[in-house]
Design an enzyme around this catalytic site. Structure first.
Site, PDB file in Angstrom:
ATOM      1  CB  THR A   9      -1.050   0.084   1.341  1.00 44.50           C
ATOM      2  OG1 THR A   9      -1.639  -1.042   1.136  1.00 44.50           O
ATOM      3  CG2 THR A   9      -1.729   1.143   1.297  1.00 44.50           C
ATOM      4  CB  THR A  85      -0.140  -3.541   6.534  1.00 44.14           C
ATOM      5  OG1 THR A  85      -1.319  -3.329   5.577  1.00 44.14           O
ATOM      6  CG2 THR A  85       0.866  -2.176   6.302  1.00 44.14           C
ATOM      7  CG  ASP A  86      -3.208  -7.308   3.314  1.00 43.88           C
ATOM      8  OD1 ASP A  86      -3.675  -6.800   4.110  1.00 43.88           O
ATOM      9  OD2 ASP A  86      -3.601  -7.195   2.071  1.00 43.88           O
TER      10      ASP A  86
END
Length: 327
Positions: A9, A85-86
């Site tokens: 992201t 960040t996942d």
């Protein structure tokens, strides 16, 4: 120092022929967009991957560590990794298990795309670079820096799907904070264990299954027959499962290493408090490995890398116990 980009992201914005945002900003572009970064460090940026966090794999982790080692061996004071960040709580722990240099390896990212109003990526990157060049960050392995806080890679979790302060450390709390680009640690460095060293080839397949209300054990039986090389059980509470799962778990242990840890989000398994069928006594009796305070996804990372690094089951289980006991 080096900034190595994996995508995520933090590197996302509108892309032609795409609905929504996707990774496209290089690591160099991310660095160039941060005011005051050049006052903290002389940064050399490189894009190693351009993927969303959910699409990263163990091969990408190993490639990143190899690149980071080369940068440090060439004189970099520290390394910052930018990524999605996942999977950040998993990759950061994998980096920590593999990292064998005293220089800091710091992971950060963003919860808002670079094109969004109030994008948090630049502030996170500035703080991460400040940590990576700080003398107090040495000998701490991999650290995660997010929203002005410094976390241990072994304990950090993503605790919210969208909040800019999504990351937490439920068992230990943050290791410190960053204010005005100055890192302040509240704890000294801990002991560093020998790194794991994957042997090459494809990583082993390790399944993760959660004990659930009314679970009959059919899912466990299917996993045991599916060719996996390891299994992680996210047990209820302090190490409990429906009684019907004890038999399939005992069978799985005869085929592969099986790890148990709690699904609650924090805490450890008990050993001898409860005695009902399916209690923690049963799990330990049939030979499940204790995942300590590791979250289930982190226990899977450790078991995967231990199996990948050791030639036999006994060696892999020994390395798992060593690292799990340190968390």
């Amino acid at each position: 120092m080096g900034v190595l980009g994996l995508g995520g992201t933090i590197a996302m914005g509108p892309v032609a022929d795409h609905e929504g945002v996707a990774p496209h900003l290089t690591a160099a572009a991310l660095v160039a967009a941060v005011p005051g970064l050049d006052e903290i460090a002389d940064v050399a940026a490189e894009s190693v991957r351009m993927l969303p966090g959910a699409s990263l794999g163990f091969a990408d982790v190993v490639a990143l560590v190899e690149t980071a080692r080369a940068r440090v061996d060439a004189g970099a004071r520290g390394i910052v990794v930018t990524q999605g960040t996942d999977s950040l709580e998993e990759t950061a722990y994998a980096f920590d298990l593999l990292w064998d240099r005293p220089e800091p390896l710091v992971v950060t990212g963003a919860m808002r795309p670079a094109s969004a109003a109030g994008a948090d990526g630049p502030a996170n990157l500035l703080a991460a670079v400040a940590v990576a060049v700080a003398p107090d960050a040495r000998q701490r392995g991999c650290l995660v820096v997010f929203a002005g806080q410094i976390f241990s890679a072994s304990d950090v979790v993503k605790a919210h799907s969208t909040s800019p302060s999504a990351f937490r450390s439920p068992n230990t709390g943050p290791l410190g904070s960053v204010d005005e680009a100055v890192p302040r640690f509240t704890t000294p460095p801990g002991e560093r264990l020998p790194p794991l060293e994957p042997s090459g080839g494809e990583p082993p397949s390790v399944a993760l299954v959660t004990a659930l209300l009314g679970d009959s054990g059919r899912q466990l039986e299917a996993i045991a027959d599916a060719g996996f090389q390891g299994l992680v059980l996210a047990a209820m509470g302090a190490g409990h499962v429906p009684a019907l799962l004890v038999g399939p778990l005992a069978d799985a242990v005869t085929r592969m290493p099986v790890v148990a840890t709690t699904r609650t989000g924090s805490g450890r398994l008990l050993h001898e408090t409860y005695g009902f069928p399916g209690s923690e006594r049963d799990l330990h009796r049939i030979g499940l490995l204790d995942g300590g305070a590791l979250a289930p996804v982190k226990a899977r990372v450790l078991l995967t890398l231990a199996l990948w690094s050791e030639p036999d089951r006994a060696g892999a289980e020994s390395r798992f116990r060593l690292h799990a006991s340190a968390v």
